[in-house]
Design an enzyme around this catalytic site. Structure first.
Site: not given
Ligand code: PCG
Ligand code: ZN
Length: 438
Positions: A153, A155
């Site tokens: 989770h 960028f």
């Protein structure tokens, strides 16, 4: 121990006026013992690291600091992004960027920021909403900064979800059916939907009674947090890409983003898909509620769309996901919390993780979306079907391998009693690297 030493030190100081060498020596020993403890944090089943972690007792905040990007690293990325931002993105890249086959692994962080900027430009969102380029750049950078360095989770995931949303917008010519504000909402929600994700899911937040679970009363704590962080970023005028919107449009955007980001909580999957399916036979683009349901579905499709990508793009994502899952279940075991079964490294393999997920989650969701946008069938749904076959084949190969192993061990033991090694993953990885069905 440290505190006792400090008390002792103070007492001696008061009595003798100076610190004797023995105290210095003891302090050194305590320091080195503390370093040792901190370096074996992963052995916290000994009950060690809870003792040495000072401050809040919340595991969320304790771990969160470690996943943060350093300011130094962020500044380097920002500088590179600034230097590149004057450069024209080539026609070839712009073409590929519009496709669900886009390969995120070829691009570094600064380049992804540039590509995100390109998406806003090409959808004409800058001109339509009077978004100034420096403000968009500062917003994108702040979003980048607020994603943590965790396996899944991160960028890169936010980039992929946004790029898939962008791909769907082009593939289905969504601007023919939805308004500019709705497109702005979907793209920005995709970008912000996992901001500041700590790498531990809602079940963990609730079971560990983290700050987030407390703050949001166990109701979608993560998604509420992602959305709140997004609007915190937008509070700063230099990052506020919505600052030139009319009051009415800003209200629409805020409501839309809250709805879209909260829809990514998988605990609401059946509720959201059920409502949408009920609308399909009489779906009406001129009906606001219908469009809102569709936007939530497109967010969900984009969020879990890795398997719709080419295998050599999709498979590394599964490795990242399992890494994050296994880390969570390890921590759950260490902390004596209920272990989330689909995250347990003792139970999960790549094919076991994917076959069920594709059949029971991905395909029903994607097929429902394709009832409204049939263009999705060949470009998004077919690759998912291929992936299902690939993982089914992998499962069979794995079972064969285990049978052979059982047989060989049985023969060696001479009693037919076998012990099964949990290292099935090795076979899976071997197969996966070939990227071919056996
Ligand atoms: N097994 C499996 N789960 C996935 C995949 N992609 C997304 N998910 C799950 O779907 C969830 C969507 O919401 P989250 O981001 O919280 O966490 C995600 C994962 O738990 C995938 O390819 N395989
Ligand atoms: Zn996500």
């Amino acid at each position: 121990m440290e505190r006792r030493l400090e008390d002792l030190e103070r007492k001696i100081l008061v009595e003798s006026g100076e610190t004797p060498p023995l105290v210095f020596e003891m302090r050194k020993k305590v320091e080195s013992f503390r370093e040792k403890l901190e370096s074996v944090e992963h052995l916290s089943w000994l009950g060690l690291f809870k003792d040495i972690s000072s401050g809040t007792s919340s595991p969320f905040w304790n771990k969160k600091g470690k996943a943060r990007k350093s300011l130094e690293h962020c500044k380097l990325v920002q500088d590179r992004f600034k230097k590149m931002s004057a450069v024209q993105v080539t026609e070839d890249v712009r073409f590929h960027l519009r496709k669900p086959t886009f390969d995120n692994w070829q691009w570094d962080d600064a380049e992804m920021l540039l590509l995100l900027q390109q998406m806003y430009i090409e959808l004409e969102l800058l001109t339509k909403f009077n978004i100034e380029t420096p403000v968009l750049q500062q917003f994108l950078y702040e979003v980048y900064r607020h994603y943590n360095q965790i396996p899944f989770h991160n960028f890169n995931h936010a980039f992929c979800v946004t790029q898939m949303m962008y791909g769907i917008i082009w593939l289905c010519e969504v601007w023919e059916k939805l308004s500019d504000v709705e497109i702005l909402v979907m793209l920005t929600s995709a970008l912000c939907h996992d901001l500041d994700h700590p790498g531990y899911n809602n079940a963990y937040q609730v079971n560990a009674r983290t700050e987030l679970a407390l703050r949001y009363n166990d109701i979608s704590p993560l998604e509420n947090h992602h959305c709140a962080v997004a609007f915190e970023i937008l509070e700063k005028p230099e990052c506020n890409i919505f600052r030139n919107l009319s009051v009415e449009n800003f209200k629409k955007v805020r409501e839309g983003m809250i709805r879209c980001i909260l829809a990514t909580d998988m605990a609401r999957h059946n509720e959201i898909l059920g409502k949408f399916k009920a609308l399909i036979p009489e779906f009406d683009f001129s009906n606001k509620e219908h469009r809102e349901q569709l936007m939530m579905i497109l967010m969900k499709v984009s969020d879990i769309s890795n398997e719709a990508r080419p295998m050599d793009v999709a498979e590394p994502w599964l490795d990242c996901l399992l890494k994050e899952f296994f880390n969570q279940s390890d921590v759950e075991k260490l902390e004596g919390l209920p272990v989330t079964p689909f995250m347990d490294r003792e139970k999960v393999t790549k094919p076991s993780s994917q076959t069920g997920f594709i059949q029971f989650v991905l395909l029903p969701l994607f097929e429902a979306a394709a009832c409204i946008f049939p263009e999705m069938q060949p470009h998004i749904i077919q690759p998912v079907r291929d992936a299902l076959q690939y993982y089914k084949d992998m499962q069979v190969a794995l079972e064969d391998q285990n049978k052979k192993k059982d047989h060989n061990e049985g023969e060696r033991n001479g009693d037919g009693v076998t012990s099964r090694s949990p290292l099935e993953t090795e076979v899976v990885v071997g197969l996966a690297n070939g990227h071919k069905s056996p």
